[in-house]
Design a protein around this motif. Structure first.
Motif, mmCIF file in Angstrom:
data_model
loop_
_atom_site.group_PDB
_atom_site.id
_atom_site.type_symbol
_atom_site.label_atom_id
_atom_site.label_comp_id
_atom_site.label_asym_id
_atom_site.label_seq_id
_atom_site.Cartn_x
_atom_site.Cartn_y
_atom_site.Cartn_z
ATOM 1 N N ALA A 189 4.675 -16.880 1.425
ATOM 2 C CA ALA A 189 3.499 -16.107 1.010
ATOM 3 C C ALA A 189 3.795 -14.613 1.020
ATOM 4 C CB ALA A 189 2.315 -16.424 1.932
ATOM 5 N N VAL A 190 4.599 -14.160 1.984
ATOM 6 C CA VAL A 190 4.939 -12.741 2.059
ATOM 7 C C VAL A 190 5.769 -12.316 0.854
ATOM 8 C CG1 VAL A 190 6.374 -11.075 3.336
ATOM 9 C CG2 VAL A 190 4.683 -12.459 4.545
ATOM 10 N N ASP A 191 6.678 -13.176 0.395
ATOM 11 C CA ASP A 191 7.460 -12.846 -0.797
ATOM 12 C C ASP A 191 6.538 -12.603 -2.002
ATOM 13 O OD1 ASP A 191 9.817 -13.033 0.597
ATOM 14 O OD2 ASP A 191 10.212 -15.112 0.023
ATOM 15 N N LEU A 192 5.517 -13.441 -2.152
ATOM 16 C CA LEU A 192 4.549 -13.229 -3.233
ATOM 17 C C LEU A 192 3.724 -11.968 -2.997
ATOM 18 C CD1 LEU A 192 3.259 -16.862 -3.858
ATOM 19 C CD2 LEU A 192 4.654 -15.470 -5.396
ATOM 20 N N LEU A 193 3.381 -11.732 -1.739
ATOM 21 C CA LEU A 193 2.621 -10.536 -1.371
ATOM 22 C C LEU A 193 3.379 -9.275 -1.786
ATOM 23 C CD1 LEU A 193 0.379 -9.144 0.607
ATOM 24 C CD2 LEU A 193 2.225 -9.200 2.253
ATOM 25 N N LEU A 194 4.672 -9.236 -1.502
ATOM 26 C CA LEU A 194 5.466 -8.059 -1.838
ATOM 27 C C LEU A 194 5.568 -7.883 -3.350
ATOM 28 C CD1 LEU A 194 8.283 -8.353 0.850
ATOM 29 C CD2 LEU A 194 6.250 -6.900 0.890
ATOM 30 N N ALA A 195 5.677 -9.003 -4.073
ATOM 31 C CA ALA A 195 5.706 -8.914 -5.539
ATOM 32 C C ALA A 195 4.383 -8.365 -6.073
ATOM 33 C CB ALA A 195 5.992 -10.287 -6.133
ATOM 34 N N GLU A 196 3.258 -8.819 -5.499
ATOM 35 C CA GLU A 196 1.942 -8.307 -5.893
ATOM 36 C C GLU A 196 1.844 -6.818 -5.570
ATOM 37 O OE1 GLU A 196 -0.985 -9.328 -7.170
ATOM 38 O OE2 GLU A 196 -0.437 -11.392 -7.626
ATOM 39 N N GLY A 197 2.366 -6.434 -4.409
ATOM 40 C CA GLY A 197 2.300 -5.036 -4.000
ATOM 41 C C GLY A 197 3.084 -4.132 -4.927
ATOM 42 N N ARG A 198 4.265 -4.584 -5.347
ATOM 43 C CA ARG A 198 5.070 -3.769 -6.256
ATOM 44 C C ARG A 198 4.372 -3.642 -7.613
ATOM 45 N NH1 ARG A 198 9.232 -1.253 -8.163
ATOM 46 N NH2 ARG A 198 10.066 -0.814 -6.121
ATOM 47 N N ALA A 199 3.819 -4.737 -8.107
ATOM 48 C CA ALA A 199 3.124 -4.677 -9.396
ATOM 49 C C ALA A 199 1.938 -3.717 -9.330
ATOM 50 C CB ALA A 199 2.663 -6.071 -9.798
ATOM 51 N N ALA A 200 1.190 -3.765 -8.217
ATOM 52 C CA ALA A 200 0.041 -2.869 -8.065
ATOM 53 C C ALA A 200 0.494 -1.417 -7.992
ATOM 54 C CB ALA A 200 -0.750 -3.241 -6.814
ATOM 55 N N ALA A 201 1.602 -1.174 -7.279
ATOM 56 C CA ALA A 201 2.109 0.196 -7.163
ATOM 57 C C ALA A 201 2.589 0.720 -8.511
ATOM 58 C CB ALA A 201 3.246 0.238 -6.140
ATOM 59 N N CYS A 206 -5.570 -3.510 1.337
ATOM 60 C CA CYS A 206 -4.574 -2.885 2.195
ATOM 61 C C CYS A 206 -3.209 -2.954 1.520
ATOM 62 C CB CYS A 206 -4.531 -3.531 3.581
ATOM 63 S SG CYS A 206 -4.160 -5.284 3.563
ATOM 64 N N GLU A 207 -2.262 -2.221 2.101
ATOM 65 C CA GLU A 207 -0.915 -2.183 1.554
ATOM 66 C C GLU A 207 -0.063 -3.311 2.141
ATOM 67 O OE1 GLU A 207 0.094 -0.312 -0.862
ATOM 68 O OE2 GLU A 207 -1.829 0.725 -0.979
ATOM 69 N N PRO A 208 0.910 -3.811 1.368
ATOM 70 C CA PRO A 208 1.768 -4.890 1.876
ATOM 71 C C PRO A 208 2.474 -4.544 3.173
ATOM 72 C CG PRO A 208 2.088 -4.599 -0.481
ATOM 73 C CD PRO A 208 1.218 -3.477 -0.040
ATOM 74 N N ALA A 209 2.941 -3.297 3.305
ATOM 75 C CA ALA A 209 3.688 -2.926 4.514
ATOM 76 C C ALA A 209 2.850 -3.114 5.772
ATOM 77 C CB ALA A 209 4.164 -1.479 4.406
ATOM 78 N N ALA A 210 1.551 -2.765 5.698
ATOM 79 C CA ALA A 210 0.687 -2.921 6.872
ATOM 80 C C ALA A 210 0.505 -4.393 7.228
ATOM 81 C CB ALA A 210 -0.668 -2.265 6.602
ATOM 82 N N VAL A 211 0.388 -5.242 6.205
ATOM 83 C CA VAL A 211 0.216 -6.676 6.450
ATOM 84 C C VAL A 211 1.478 -7.263 7.077
ATOM 85 C CG1 VAL A 211 -0.243 -8.917 5.400
ATOM 86 C CG2 VAL A 211 -1.411 -6.875 4.544
ATOM 87 N N VAL A 212 2.631 -6.937 6.491
ATOM 88 C CA VAL A 212 3.883 -7.498 6.992
ATOM 89 C C VAL A 212 4.165 -7.010 8.404
ATOM 90 C CG1 VAL A 212 6.371 -7.660 6.590
ATOM 91 C CG2 VAL A 212 4.794 -7.766 4.666
ATOM 92 N N LYS A 213 3.845 -5.764 8.685
ATOM 93 C CA LYS A 213 4.027 -5.238 10.049
ATOM 94 C C LYS A 213 3.190 -6.030 11.045
ATOM 95 C CE LYS A 213 3.634 -0.990 12.787
ATOM 96 N NZ LYS A 213 3.279 0.454 12.743
ATOM 97 N N GLU A 214 1.948 -6.330 10.675
ATOM 98 C CA GLU A 214 1.066 -7.071 11.577
ATOM 99 C C GLU A 214 1.534 -8.513 11.726
ATOM 100 O OE1 GLU A 214 -1.555 -6.734 14.370
ATOM 101 O OE2 GLU A 214 -1.443 -5.093 12.923
ATOM 102 N N LEU A 215 1.990 -9.126 10.642
ATOM 103 C CA LEU A 215 2.512 -10.495 10.728
ATOM 104 C C LEU A 215 3.772 -10.546 11.598
ATOM 105 C CD1 LEU A 215 2.120 -11.617 7.003
ATOM 106 C CD2 LEU A 215 0.708 -12.327 8.935
ATOM 107 N N THR A 216 4.583 -9.515 11.503
ATOM 108 C CA THR A 216 5.789 -9.436 12.339
ATOM 109 C C THR A 216 5.411 -9.300 13.804
ATOM 110 O OG1 THR A 216 6.992 -8.397 10.515
ATOM 111 C CG2 THR A 216 7.938 -8.179 12.713
ATOM 112 N N ARG A 217 4.458 -8.412 14.071
ATOM 113 C CA ARG A 217 4.012 -8.220 15.463
ATOM 114 C C ARG A 217 3.477 -9.519 16.054
ATOM 115 N NH1 ARG A 217 -0.074 -8.644 17.991
ATOM 116 N NH2 ARG A 217 -1.227 -9.101 16.078
#
Length: 356
Positions: free
Chosen positions: A227-239, A204-215
């Motif tokens: 963990a989210v900071d690392l998640l976003l870094a992983e997401g940018r590298a993948a993109a 899945c994409e980082p934005a969907a995960v962060v949205k759900e964690l926020t909710r």
């Protein structure tokens, strides 16, 4: 089905192997097994055993992980007793009254596997094996008036996501399963591993995960924020990797990658872009914002940068990681169209291109 327990002639061909080994009391009665017979089969030393209230394993010995999953869904999705519960009594059959009246048609109602069990079903290497889980999280409507018991832990939701089918079982989408798993975890290493694997392996994409964690109001926990900071870094590298692949797979001109733009003569910094074609003055920027408190501020920053660059005659193309993953050819066409259009425009202002 245990051969010592005769059932009605009703065919069982529509049931999977595990559905023949684990049944609810409603299903057993539908097959002609009276309550007294059910009780006698579950006596000490008998061939059956009670797994959860109203759910039976039709063999002796420990239930398998597959049987526990199926049993937890049967328990959470069973139709309510008539006359009990008002709105909540409709529970897993809301919007699908036929499911409550005919358990054979849909024995699970609206229940679906979530949390660590859902991630294990998706073969997350960072999720514990199913057999090691003491509890199986099952997502149900918030109005469902059942309690967590035995191996079934009920997770209530105001709005249920659309489940995905894995090995014949309804399973919550990855981003929802992640949030439900993280809600139960205090181990920062475990949380970091799950979130990183979800993005790194393309679940899945980082934005969907962060949205759900926020909710779920989980971003107040420091170990989740880290963990989210690392998640976003992983997401940018993948993109970025996907953007490289799109440029090369669809034979786009090679840009300069990851550069900063400045006005000449020590002029102000205009911002960084992910790809830039200097001869055509076309820039690509990956929109890797996530649904966090700073998302609006980031968008304002993107908008200001884009406006400033376009005033200088530079075309800015915004691409999202999700579209790069799901529609690479379409995104390649978007970039190619921008490059072709730029070739027919007046020359842009000269800018200095620096590595970043």
């Amino acid at each position: 089905m245990n051969h010592n327990t005769p059932l009605s002639p009703r065919p069982l061909s529509h049931l999977s192997a595990v559905q023949r080994r684990v049944m609810s009391v409603a299903q057993l009665r539908a097959h002609g097994v009276p309550p007294a017979r059910i009780a006698s089969q579950c006596l000490p030393g008998g061939p059956w055993q009670l797994l959860l209230p109203g759910v039976y394993v039709l063999h002796p010995g420990p239930p398998t992980s597959e049987e526990r999953l199926h049993g937890a869904l049967l328990y959470a999705g069973r139709p309510p007793v008539p006359g009990q519960g008002g709105r909540g009594g409709r529970g897993g059959a809301q919007g699908r009254p036929g499911a409550a009246r005919n358990p054979a048609a849909n024995p699970y109602g609206e229940a679906m596997i979530t949390g660590l069990a859902a991630l294990a079903l998706r073969r997350f290497s960072t999720a514990p094996p199913l057999l090691s889980l003491d509890r199986i999280d099952v997502l149900v409507p918030r109005t469902r008036r059942l309690r967590s018991t035995g191996c079934a832990r009920l997770v209530r939701a105001h709005a249920l996501p659309r489940p995905e089918e894995i090995t014949g079982l309804p399973v919550a989408p990855v981003h929802r399963a992640l949030a439900d798993a993280v809600a139960q975890l205090a181990d920062a290493h475990a949380v970091r591993g799950l979130l990183t694997e979800a993005v790194r392996d393309g679940h899945c994409e980082p934005a969907a995960v962060v949205k759900e964690l926020t909710r779920a109001r989980l971003l107040a926990r420091p170990h989740v924020v880290d963990a989210v900071d690392l998640l976003l870094a992983e997401g940018r590298a993948a993109a970025e990797d996907r953007l490289y692949e799109v440029v090369r797979a669809y034979a786009l001109p090679e840009p300069v990658w990851n550069v900063d733009l400045r006005l000449p003569g020590g002029g102000p910094h205009l911002g960084g872009v992910d790809a830039y074609w200097p001869e055509l003055a076309v820039a690509v920027e990956l929109d890797t914002r996530a649904s966090r408190r700073d998302a609006d501020a980031l968008w304002s920053q993107y908008a200001r940068k884009r406006e400033q660059l376009e005033r200088l005659g530079i075309t800015v193309v915004h691409l999202t990681p999700k579209k790069l993953r799901d529609y690479p050819e379409q995104q390649a066409t978007v970039v190619r169209t921008a490059l072709m259009a730029a070739a027919d425009q007046d020359p842009a202002a000269y800018v200095v291109v620096l590595p970043r």
